[in-house]
Write a protein that holds these residues in place. Structure first.
Motif, PDB file in Angstrom:
ATOM      1  N   ASP A   1       0.916  -1.207   0.111  1.00  0.00           N
ATOM      2  CA  ASP A   1       0.028  -0.112   0.148  1.00  0.00           C
ATOM      3  C   ASP A   1       0.917   1.097  -0.064  1.00  0.00           C
ATOM      4  N   ILE A   2       1.777   1.411   0.695  1.00  0.00           N
ATOM      5  CA  ILE A   2       2.848   2.446   0.575  1.00  0.00           C
ATOM      6  C   ILE A   2       3.402   2.556  -0.672  1.00  0.00           C
ATOM      7  N   ILE A   3       3.811   1.642  -1.469  1.00  0.00           N
ATOM      8  CA  ILE A   3       4.285   1.803  -2.850  1.00  0.00           C
ATOM      9  C   ILE A   3       3.499   2.373  -3.778  1.00  0.00           C
ATOM     10  N   GLY A   4       2.187   1.652  -3.689  1.00  0.00           N
ATOM     11  CA  GLY A   4       1.079   2.395  -4.645  1.00  0.00           C
ATOM     12  C   GLY A   4       0.386   1.093  -5.144  1.00  0.00           C
ATOM     13  N   ASN A   5      -0.485   1.331  -6.215  1.00  0.00           N
ATOM     14  CA  ASN A   5      -1.500   0.245  -6.668  1.00  0.00           C
ATOM     15  C   ASN A   5      -1.751   0.480  -8.188  1.00  0.00           C
ATOM     16  N   GLU A   6      -1.985  -0.739  -8.916  1.00  0.00           N
ATOM     17  CA  GLU A   6      -2.491  -0.183 -10.325  1.00  0.00           C
ATOM     18  C   GLU A   6      -4.024  -0.135 -10.457  1.00  0.00           C
ATOM     19  N   ILE A   7      -4.687   0.708 -10.949  1.00  0.00           N
ATOM     20  CA  ILE A   7      -6.163   1.099 -10.847  1.00  0.00           C
ATOM     21  C   ILE A   7      -6.478   0.741 -12.482  1.00  0.00           C
ATOM     22  N   LEU A   8      -7.600   0.075 -12.641  1.00  0.00           N
ATOM     23  CA  LEU A   8      -8.011   0.084 -14.088  1.00  0.00           C
ATOM     24  C   LEU A   8      -8.712   1.173 -14.425  1.00  0.00           C
ATOM     25  N   GLN A   9      -8.095   2.081 -15.508  1.00  0.00           N
ATOM     26  CA  GLN A   9      -8.763   3.166 -15.976  1.00  0.00           C
ATOM     27  C   GLN A   9      -9.192   2.675 -17.521  1.00  0.00           C
ATOM     28  N   PRO A  10     -10.434   3.611 -17.780  1.00  0.00           N
ATOM     29  CA  PRO A  10     -11.140   3.397 -19.259  1.00  0.00           C
ATOM     30  C   PRO A  10     -10.187   4.498 -20.025  1.00  0.00           C
ATOM     31  N   GLY A  11      -9.917   4.065 -21.283  1.00  0.00           N
ATOM     32  CA  GLY A  11      -9.418   4.876 -22.178  1.00  0.00           C
ATOM     33  C   GLY A  11     -10.410   5.518 -23.274  1.00  0.00           C
ATOM     34  N   GLU A  12      -9.846   6.508 -23.921  1.00  0.00           N
ATOM     35  CA  GLU A  12     -10.801   7.284 -24.876  1.00  0.00           C
ATOM     36  C   GLU A  12     -11.452   6.309 -26.012  1.00  0.00           C
ATOM     37  N   ASP A  13     -10.602   5.396 -26.307  1.00  0.00           N
ATOM     38  CA  ASP A  13     -11.120   4.622 -27.259  1.00  0.00           C
ATOM     39  C   ASP A  13     -11.969   3.232 -26.795  1.00  0.00           C
ATOM     40  N   GLY A  14     -12.261   3.374 -25.532  1.00  0.00           N
ATOM     41  CA  GLY A  14     -13.315   2.492 -24.868  1.00  0.00           C
ATOM     42  C   GLY A  14     -12.701   1.104 -24.386  1.00  0.00           C
ATOM     43  N   SER A  15     -11.335   1.338 -24.596  1.00  0.00           N
ATOM     44  CA  SER A  15     -10.500  -0.177 -24.123  1.00  0.00           C
ATOM     45  C   SER A  15     -10.026   0.457 -22.523  1.00  0.00           C
ATOM     46  N   ARG A  16      -9.560  -0.508 -21.779  1.00  0.00           N
ATOM     47  CA  ARG A  16      -9.209  -0.273 -20.521  1.00  0.00           C
ATOM     48  C   ARG A  16      -7.839  -0.590 -20.150  1.00  0.00           C
ATOM     49  N   ARG A  17      -7.161   0.018 -19.350  1.00  0.00           N
ATOM     50  CA  ARG A  17      -5.776  -0.396 -19.086  1.00  0.00           C
ATOM     51  C   ARG A  17      -5.517  -0.118 -17.429  1.00  0.00           C
ATOM     52  N   PHE A  18      -4.466  -0.593 -17.148  1.00  0.00           N
ATOM     53  CA  PHE A  18      -4.125  -0.609 -15.678  1.00  0.00           C
ATOM     54  C   PHE A  18      -3.005   1.007 -15.649  1.00  0.00           C
ATOM     55  N   PHE A  20      -0.613   3.119 -12.979  1.00  0.00           N
ATOM     56  CA  PHE A  20      -0.008   3.076 -11.828  1.00  0.00           C
ATOM     57  C   PHE A  20      -0.237   4.459 -10.926  1.00  0.00           C
ATOM     58  N   GLU A  21      -0.651   4.138  -9.731  1.00  0.00           N
ATOM     59  CA  GLU A  21      -1.114   5.451  -8.912  1.00  0.00           C
ATOM     60  C   GLU A  21      -0.149   5.466  -7.625  1.00  0.00           C
ATOM     61  N   PRO A  22       0.924   6.409  -7.677  1.00  0.00           N
ATOM     62  CA  PRO A  22       2.008   6.333  -6.507  1.00  0.00           C
ATOM     63  C   PRO A  22       1.265   6.337  -5.321  1.00  0.00           C
ATOM     64  N   GLY A  23       2.022   5.586  -4.280  1.00  0.00           N
ATOM     65  CA  GLY A  23       1.476   5.610  -2.923  1.00  0.00           C
ATOM     66  C   GLY A  23       2.352   6.516  -2.182  1.00  0.00           C
ATOM     67  N   PRO A  24       2.215   6.681  -0.797  1.00  0.00           N
ATOM     68  CA  PRO A  24       2.826   7.838   0.162  1.00  0.00           C
ATOM     69  C   PRO A  24       4.151   7.574   0.110  1.00  0.00           C
ATOM     70  N   ILE A  25       4.978   6.553  -0.340  1.00  0.00           N
ATOM     71  CA  ILE A  25       6.578   6.456  -0.283  1.00  0.00           C
ATOM     72  C   ILE A  25       6.868   7.312  -1.371  1.00  0.00           C
ATOM     73  N   PHE A  26       6.390   8.086  -2.430  1.00  0.00           N
ATOM     74  CA  PHE A  26       6.663   8.791  -3.289  1.00  0.00           C
ATOM     75  C   PHE A  26       6.937  10.286  -2.747  1.00  0.00           C
ATOM     76  N   THR A  27       7.476  10.469  -1.888  1.00  0.00           N
ATOM     77  CA  THR A  27       7.730  11.765  -1.173  1.00  0.00           C
ATOM     78  C   THR A  27       9.251  12.134  -0.918  1.00  0.00           C
ATOM     79  N   GLN A  28       9.518  13.247  -0.353  1.00  0.00           N
ATOM     80  CA  GLN A  28      11.083  13.567   0.088  1.00  0.00           C
ATOM     81  C   GLN A  28      11.486  13.095   1.523  1.00  0.00           C
ATOM     82  N   VAL A  29      10.451  13.486   2.349  1.00  0.00           N
ATOM     83  CA  VAL A  29      10.568  13.004   3.758  1.00  0.00           C
ATOM     84  C   VAL A  29       9.365  12.052   4.264  1.00  0.00           C
TER      85      VAL A  29
END
Length: 241
Positions: A1-18, A20-29
């Motif tokens: 969970d701290i790294i992130g997850n892949e979320i299924l998103q719809p494309g403009e052409d009607g297709s779907r693709r995963f 990546f949504e970065p988790g809280p580890i993507f920070t400086q401190v």
């Protein structure tokens, strides 16, 4: 969970693709409060981040923003619901600083600041580029061969082998590894630079030996039974170096 997850998103052409949504580890401190309450999977996820400043998810390695810094707290009491920290994870922390009870004046100031109206928001005093430049400046601080050898001696004397002192053999189950030596030299250089000096000394090593080494030594049951603490062991190591 701290790294992130892949979320299924719809494309403009009607297709779907995963995606990546970065988790809280993507920070400086990254502040990890009571890190020993995190499950082993979460703690394992920190290893690559702390060592490589990157994370790998679904076969792709993603760099973390620089400078990247992990600050963690660990409650020495209330062990219910906690997990032991792996030695490999502990070794990635540069320092382990013990925070005692505050003095009376400090405690009064804490009460003043935390029971009144909110104060002013803190303002940035340094940019990320300036922090990274100082990190490089620390590495440019001179550490003569005698200092490097003293750091290696301190680390090697924590290991319970045939050359170790009786105290080390009796009470230490596992000594510090090579990363401890690296941390000793770098922390000594940083202390020298903060003091306005451009050369680290053996006194710098001695001053930072305890926070550098105390989380890297594993004592045995005999040490616990006889009340021998890790700082006592480090005292003898520093005195002999």
């Amino acid at each position: 969970d701290i790294i992130g997850n892949e979320i299924l998103q719809p494309g403009e052409d009607g297709s779907r693709r995963f995606q990546f949504e970065p988790g809280p580890i993507f920070t400086q401190v990254l502040l990890t409060d009571e890190i020993n309450r995190a499950p082993p999977k979460t703690q394992a996820a920190l290893l690559e981040a702390m060592q490589e400043h990157a994370v790998t998810y679904a076969g792709e390695t993603r760099a973390l923003p620089e400078p990247f810094f992990v600050l963690a707290t660990q409650n020495p009491l209330e062990q219910a619901g906690t997990y032991p920290l792996p030695e490999a994870e502990l070794d990635r922390f540069l320092l382990m600083v013990r925070v005692p009870y505050p003095t009376e004046d400090e405690e009064i100031e804490v009460l003043r600041r935390t029971t009144g109206a909110p104060g002013a928001m803190p303002e940035p005093v340094m940019t990320a580029a300036e922090v990274m430049a100082l990190q490089m400046r620390v590495r440019e601080v001179v550490a003569e061969d005698i200092v490097v050898r003293a750091a290696a001696t301190m680390v090697r004397r924590t290991r319970p082998d045939e050359r170790a002192t009786t105290q080390i053999r009796d009470f230490v189950r596992w000594g510090a590894g090579p990363r401890a030596g690296q941390s000793l030299v770098l922390a000594a250089k940083a202390r020298a630079l903060m003091s306005g000096r451009f050369a680290a000394t053996r006194d710098d090593l001695a001053a930072i030996a305890h926070p550098v080494l105390r989380h890297r030594l594993i004592l045995n049951y005999r040490a616990e039974a006889e009340g021998v603490g890790v700082d006592e062991i480090i005292d003898s190591v520093v005195a002999d170096a």
